[in-house]
Design an enzyme around this catalytic site. Sequence first.
Site, PDB file in Angstrom:
ATOM      1  N   CYS A   2      23.299  -4.745 -46.883  1.00  0.00           N
ATOM      2  CA  CYS A   2      24.264  -4.580 -47.969  1.00  0.00           C
ATOM      3  C   CYS A   2      23.913  -5.510 -49.131  1.00  0.00           C
ATOM      4  O   CYS A   2      23.162  -6.463 -48.982  1.00  0.00           O
ATOM      5  CB  CYS A   2      25.665  -4.926 -47.484  1.00  0.00           C
ATOM      6  SG  CYS A   2      26.217  -3.947 -46.088  1.00  0.00           S
ATOM      7  N   ILE A  50      26.509   0.555 -40.925  1.00  0.00           N
ATOM      8  CA  ILE A  50      25.733   0.499 -39.687  1.00  0.00           C
ATOM      9  C   ILE A  50      26.664   0.467 -38.481  1.00  0.00           C
ATOM     10  O   ILE A  50      26.552   1.286 -37.594  1.00  0.00           O
ATOM     11  CB  ILE A  50      24.780  -0.722 -39.673  1.00  0.00           C
ATOM     12  CG1 ILE A  50      23.751  -0.569 -40.795  1.00  0.00           C
ATOM     13  CG2 ILE A  50      24.098  -0.871 -38.319  1.00  0.00           C
ATOM     14  CD1 ILE A  50      22.862  -1.756 -41.001  1.00  0.00           C
ATOM     15  N   GLU A  75      24.904  -9.095 -39.645  1.00  0.00           N
ATOM     16  CA  GLU A  75      25.369  -8.523 -38.393  1.00  0.00           C
ATOM     17  C   GLU A  75      25.713  -9.655 -37.444  1.00  0.00           C
ATOM     18  O   GLU A  75      24.947 -10.607 -37.283  1.00  0.00           O
ATOM     19  CB  GLU A  75      24.279  -7.642 -37.774  1.00  0.00           C
ATOM     20  CG  GLU A  75      24.726  -6.968 -36.504  1.00  0.00           C
ATOM     21  CD  GLU A  75      23.676  -6.031 -35.923  1.00  0.00           C
ATOM     22  OE1 GLU A  75      23.955  -5.441 -34.872  1.00  0.00           O
ATOM     23  OE2 GLU A  75      22.580  -5.900 -36.515  1.00  0.00           O
TER      24      GLU A  75
END
Length: 141
Positions: A2, A50, A75
């Site tokens: 992102c 995702i 993440e």
Amino acid sequence: MCGILFTNKPAITKDRFITALIQMDYRGPDAARCYAESDAGKLGHNRLKIQDLDNRSNQPFASEDGQHQIIYNGEIYNFHELAQKHRLELRTTSDTEVLLKLYLKMRHSSGRWFLGSQACWALRCEKMRSLARAFSSSRRA
């Protein structure tokens, strides 16, 4: 990954900020040019979906009371375990929500539990105070 953008400089207009965000459209083709503003600053996010593909997880992501917002890139590999361990009630399946809720619950000590790689900015919308916090971790699950 992102694209995230933050400023706390009042001289940067919304138009100028959005122009900079447009330059990063390629970083988040799934939800581009998402924007939020408070007295503490401006947040922008271009999302590449995702984990949680639902639009409810678009960013800037707001707390349930609307007093805090976060933009996040990365993440958290262990976010499911953290949500269970800390008994977080979630409205999404996004690691962003876990990050925000743990930060609000534990403040700066929460960063030591995240396994993964991430960078974020959080804003507290009241009292013109920024809770800006950027962190990264190279730990792996």
